[in-house]
Structure formats: structure tokens, C-alpha cells
Design an enzyme around this catalytic site. Structure first.
Site, PDB file in Angstrom:
ATOM      1  N   GLY A  16       1.759  -7.786  -5.784  1.00  0.00           N
ATOM      2  CA  GLY A  16       2.142  -6.372  -5.845  1.00  0.00           C
ATOM      3  C   GLY A  16       1.836  -5.758  -4.495  1.00  0.00           C
ATOM      4  N   ARG A  17       1.721  -4.425  -4.473  1.00  0.00           N
ATOM      5  CA  ARG A  17       1.525  -3.717  -3.204  1.00  0.00           C
ATOM      6  C   ARG A  17       0.352  -4.261  -2.388  1.00  0.00           C
ATOM      7  NH1 ARG A  17       2.956   0.844  -6.717  1.00  0.00           N
ATOM      8  NH2 ARG A  17       0.950   0.446  -7.653  1.00  0.00           N
ATOM      9  N   ILE A  18      -0.816  -4.441  -3.038  1.00  0.00           N
ATOM     10  CA  ILE A  18      -2.020  -4.822  -2.288  1.00  0.00           C
ATOM     11  C   ILE A  18      -1.929  -6.281  -1.832  1.00  0.00           C
ATOM     12  CG2 ILE A  18      -4.546  -5.027  -2.402  1.00  0.00           C
ATOM     13  CD1 ILE A  18      -4.424  -2.584  -4.383  1.00  0.00           C
TER      14      ILE A  18
ATOM     15  N   SER B 178      -9.979  -6.654  -7.193  1.00  0.00           N
ATOM     16  CA  SER B 178      -8.988  -6.085  -8.126  1.00  0.00           C
ATOM     17  C   SER B 178      -9.720  -5.455  -9.313  1.00  0.00           C
ATOM     18  CB  SER B 178      -7.990  -7.151  -8.560  1.00  0.00           C
ATOM     19  OG  SER B 178      -8.613  -8.189  -9.299  1.00  0.00           O
ATOM     20  N   ARG B 179      -9.919  -6.221 -10.382  1.00  0.00           N
ATOM     21  CA  ARG B 179     -10.680  -5.736 -11.527  1.00  0.00           C
ATOM     22  C   ARG B 179     -11.635  -6.843 -11.985  1.00  0.00           C
ATOM     23  NH1 ARG B 179      -9.811  -1.473 -10.031  1.00  0.00           N
ATOM     24  NH2 ARG B 179      -8.831   0.280 -11.106  1.00  0.00           N
TER      25      ARG B 179
ATOM     26  N   GLU C  49     -19.552  -2.242 -14.830  1.00  0.00           N
ATOM     27  CA  GLU C  49     -19.903  -1.477 -13.624  1.00  0.00           C
ATOM     28  C   GLU C  49     -20.636  -0.204 -14.010  1.00  0.00           C
ATOM     29  OE1 GLU C  49     -16.415  -0.898 -11.201  1.00  0.00           O
ATOM     30  OE2 GLU C  49     -15.947  -3.018 -11.199  1.00  0.00           O
TER      31      GLU C  49
ATOM     32  N   HIS D 204     -17.796  -1.647  -5.783  1.00  0.00           N
ATOM     33  CA  HIS D 204     -16.443  -1.112  -6.044  1.00  0.00           C
ATOM     34  C   HIS D 204     -16.073  -0.125  -4.923  1.00  0.00           C
ATOM     35  CE1 HIS D 204     -13.287  -0.469  -9.382  1.00  0.00           C
ATOM     36  NE2 HIS D 204     -12.761  -0.232  -8.194  1.00  0.00           N
TER      37      HIS D 204
ATOM     38  N   ALA E 108     -13.777  -0.908  -2.172  1.00  0.00           N
ATOM     39  CA  ALA E 108     -12.647  -1.310  -1.319  1.00  0.00           C
ATOM     40  C   ALA E 108     -11.779  -0.133  -0.867  1.00  0.00           C
ATOM     41  CB  ALA E 108     -11.785  -2.350  -2.029  1.00  0.00           C
TER      42      ALA E 108
HETATM   43  C1  GLV Z   1      -9.733   1.436  -7.452  1.00  0.00           C
HETATM   44  O1  GLV Z   1     -10.214   0.446  -7.894  1.00  0.00           O
HETATM   45  C2  GLV Z   1      -8.564   2.055  -7.979  1.00  0.00           C
HETATM   46  O2  GLV Z   1      -8.017   1.586  -8.986  1.00  0.00           O
HETATM   47  O3  GLV Z   1      -8.151   3.081  -7.421  1.00  0.00           O
END
Ligand code: GLV
Length: 371
Positions: A161-163, A266-267, A296, A318, A320
């Protein structure tokens, strides 16, 4: 504006964004603590008749909230791209649109994954630790340890996807070979363009080897990569024909090379943490860098904190997308705050002729499509 919209924000998305809403006449209340507000308080605020609720990843938004806002709540605006904290089926049942902030955190999240690769492979943390502990007693060709180069290696990008695509672009600049896997959608146009770029770089003498990029089955990507970077959304079984929950488990971690590194921003629940700790303790893989977790914030007794694996396990909070412009810019084309309030404004002020299906940041457009 004749109507003054009332908003409750579960977190402070930045004073510039809040001021912008206030300047438009909105009545905005911001939960002042950095921790998530108790759910009871969110329910209370929604029951009091607010028009819009600004949320983020840590707020569970489900039927209880939507029931409380049944006749009054017009929009939930999430200050994040991910929305696994929002129960989409419940939002749809109550016909309440929710928005998110795609695109503006793409580069920040991709570059963070890229840097995690470097931190891990070049042993930057143990190297700094060595110096700070006053254990830097000599310069030696290979003692006390060496790292591994990133340049020229093979990466598996899991999720294009985008990332994932933004990471691919950065890896191409590091002369890496790229294995792509996506459980749902393959973007061959993009991949072909990167291959052309790689061929040009080689043709013009910029890169020594001719690098390559291709889509491969998941197992093949794991078996051949030096780095595996995860960029899929969290989809639990039953939510999608291609769920991603525990995609990385004992079986799949064992497929990776013992010299390979795993990166996840990601997750958390995409990786089975119990299996990962085992993989690190027993050296099935060389290391892992994580920015997201099954729970988390990371609990104090998490086995990921085991000192026995501290040299090969990097842990981040978390973080990024936590870059200044990405998080706080009020420009909806640059910042999450800007995109979050634009999503809210679009719905409340009936932009796009009031057609929710045309509003770019609304996620659950399906309920508003005319049949
Ligand atoms: C960060 O993890 C987001 O989903 O924006």
C-alpha cells in the site's frame, strides 16, 4: 456561521489545529491529559450532544459510543491513518461517518522503517552502549562485534500500500533488491517503474549491480530476504478474506533466514509476540525492530524486554509517524492534524454538496452510497 458545532477531542491534536476550529466558531473541548480518557468520559461527552468527536488509536470507538450519539453525533474524526480501534460495522449500523488521515504520514512511517533497519543491522544501540559503558578500549577490525550492511541487500516488503511503496522507493536508492508481497492488491505499474529506475541507475553507472524488484508468494519473500518489513493493515479473521492477524507466527518466522531482520511499524498484532521472542531467543532470525505491539503501551513484564535478547531487539514507542510536520501541520496536505480537522469540517459543514461518498477522508463511505 449560524450553528456553533460542539467538538470533544480525546487528545490534543496540536494548538494550531484546535485554534483553527475555534476561529471557525467551533466550541472545542480537549481532554487535557496525555493518557487516553476513560471510555465512560467519552460516552458522557457524546451523550451531552457533541456534533463531532476527535479520536486517536487508543480510544475504543464502538456501539456503546455510537448508541450514546445516536441522534446527535455527526462524525468521528480519527487523528491517525489506522482505524482498527473503530468498529466499522457498529459505525455503519448507526450510520455515523468516520474519517482518518491517510497519505500525510506515509513518508515519515516509511523512513522510520528504513532507519529501524539500519539501527538494527549496524548495531547502533549496542555500539553506543559500549561507548557509554566505557567498554571502548581499542579499535579492532572485527571485535567486539560487527554489523551488517543495508546497501545492496534484499528486502521483503510485506504490504504494498502507500507506506510499503514509499519504503520501496527509499530502498531502491540504497541499491537493494526488493521482494514484494501483498495479500490483497499488487501494484505492478509502480513496481515496473522502480525496475526501470533500477535499470537506468545501473545503465548510467550509478549502481554497480543491476538491482531487481518483483512480486513473489509470501513464503518465497520470507525465505530469501535479508530484511522483512511489514506494512499491512491489521485485519482479524472474519474481517477480510486475507486476514493479517499473526501473519508472523512460529511457522512463518521459521521460514526467515537466520541472518535476517524483521521490522514492524504497522500494527502489533500482525506479529505473534510469543513466537517472535522465541525466534530471537533461539536465533531463528538475527533481530527485530518493533514500533507497535499486541498491547500498547508495552507492558512492563513483556518478554520482549528480556535482557537476553536486548542486543538484537529494538523497541520504539509507536513513534513512526511522530515527526513535527507529519503530526502537527494544519495543512491537510502535510499534517495529520490538518487532515483530521478537514475530515471533520467536510462532514459538519456539508462540503462536497453534503455527499459523504465524495469526501476524501471518510472511511466508511459504503453506508452512504445510494443504492
Ligand atoms: C499510526 O500508527 C497511525 O495509524 O496513524
Amino acid at each position: 456561521m449560524e450553528k456553533k458545532f460542539r467538538i470533544f477531542a480525546t487528545c490534543d491534536i496540536g494548538s494550531d489545529a484546535v485554534d483553527l476550529l475555534r476561529a471557525r466558531g467551533y466550541d472545542v473541548e480537549v481532554y487535557p491529559q496525555p493518557e487516553a480518557p476513560p471510555k465512560k468520559l467519552i460516552v458522557e461527552k457524546v451523550t451531552s450532544g457533541i456534533d463531532g468527536l476527535i479520536t486517536t488509536l487508543r480510544d475504543p470507538i464502538d456501539a456503546e459510543i455510537f448508541e450514546a450519539g445516536k441522534n446527535t453525533l455527526k462524525v468521528v474524526a480519527q487523528d491517525a491513518v489506522g482505524f482498527d480501534n473503530i468498529n466499522r460495522a457498529d459505525a455503519n449500523r448507526y450510520k455515523i461517518p468516520f474519517t482518518h488521515t491517510p497519505d500525510v504520514l506515509t513518508e515519515a512511517t516509511a523512513e522510520f522503517a528504513f532507519f529501524m533497519m539500519g539501527v538494527l543491522a549496524r548495531k547502533m544501540w549496542p555500539a553506543e552502549q559500549l561507548l557509554r559503558d566505557n567498554r571502548w578500549g581499542y579499535w579492532h577490525p572485527y571485535l567486539p562485534f560487527l554489523g551488517d550492511e543495508v546497501t545492496g541487500k534484499t528486502i521483503a516488503v510485506i504490504g504494498t500500500g502507500r507506506i510499503g511503496l514509499a519504503l520501496i522507493k527509499k530502498c531502491a536508492g540504497f541499491d537493494m533488491n526488493i521482494l514484494c508481497y501483498d495479500p490483497a492488491y499488487e501494484n505492478h505499474n509502480y513496481i515496473n517503474a522502480i525496475q526501470e529506475e533500477m535499470s537506468l541507475r545501473h545503465g548510467r553507472g550509478i549502481s554497480r549491480e543491476k538491482n531487481w524488484i518483483k512480486y513473489v508468494p509470501f513464503e518465497d519473500s520470507l525465505r530469501h530476504a535479508d530484511f522483512v518489513s511489514i506494512h499491512v493493515p491489521l485485519l482479524r479473521p472474519g474481517e477480510s478474506p486475507t486476514p493479517t492477524y499473526h501473519l508472523f507466527n512460529e511457522r512463518t518466522l521459521r521460514m526467515m533466514k537466520p541472518t535476517a531482520f524483521l521490522i514492524n511499524d504497522s500494527r502489533g498484532p500482525v506479529v505473534d509476540e510469543v513466537a517472535l521472542v522465541k525466534a530471537l531467543r533461539e536465533n531463528w532470525i538475527a533481530g527485530a525492530a518493533l514500533d507497535v505491539y499486541e498491547k500498547e503501551p508495552l507492558p512492563p513484564d513483556s518478554p520482549l524486554r528480556d535482557p537476553a535478547i536486548v542486543d538484537r531487539c529494538r523497541l520504539y514507542p509507536h513513534f513512526a509517524s511522530a515527526a513535527r510536520i507529519t503530526r502537527l501541520s494544519t495543512d491537510p496536505n502535510k499534517g495529520m492534524a490538518g487532515r483530521c480537522i478537514q475530515g471533520l469540517i467536510d462532514v459538519l459543514e456539508s462540503n462536497y454538496g453534503g455527499d459523504i461518498t465524495k469526501m476524501p477522508y471518510v472511511v466508511n463511505k459504503e453506508v452512504f452510497a445510494k443504492s
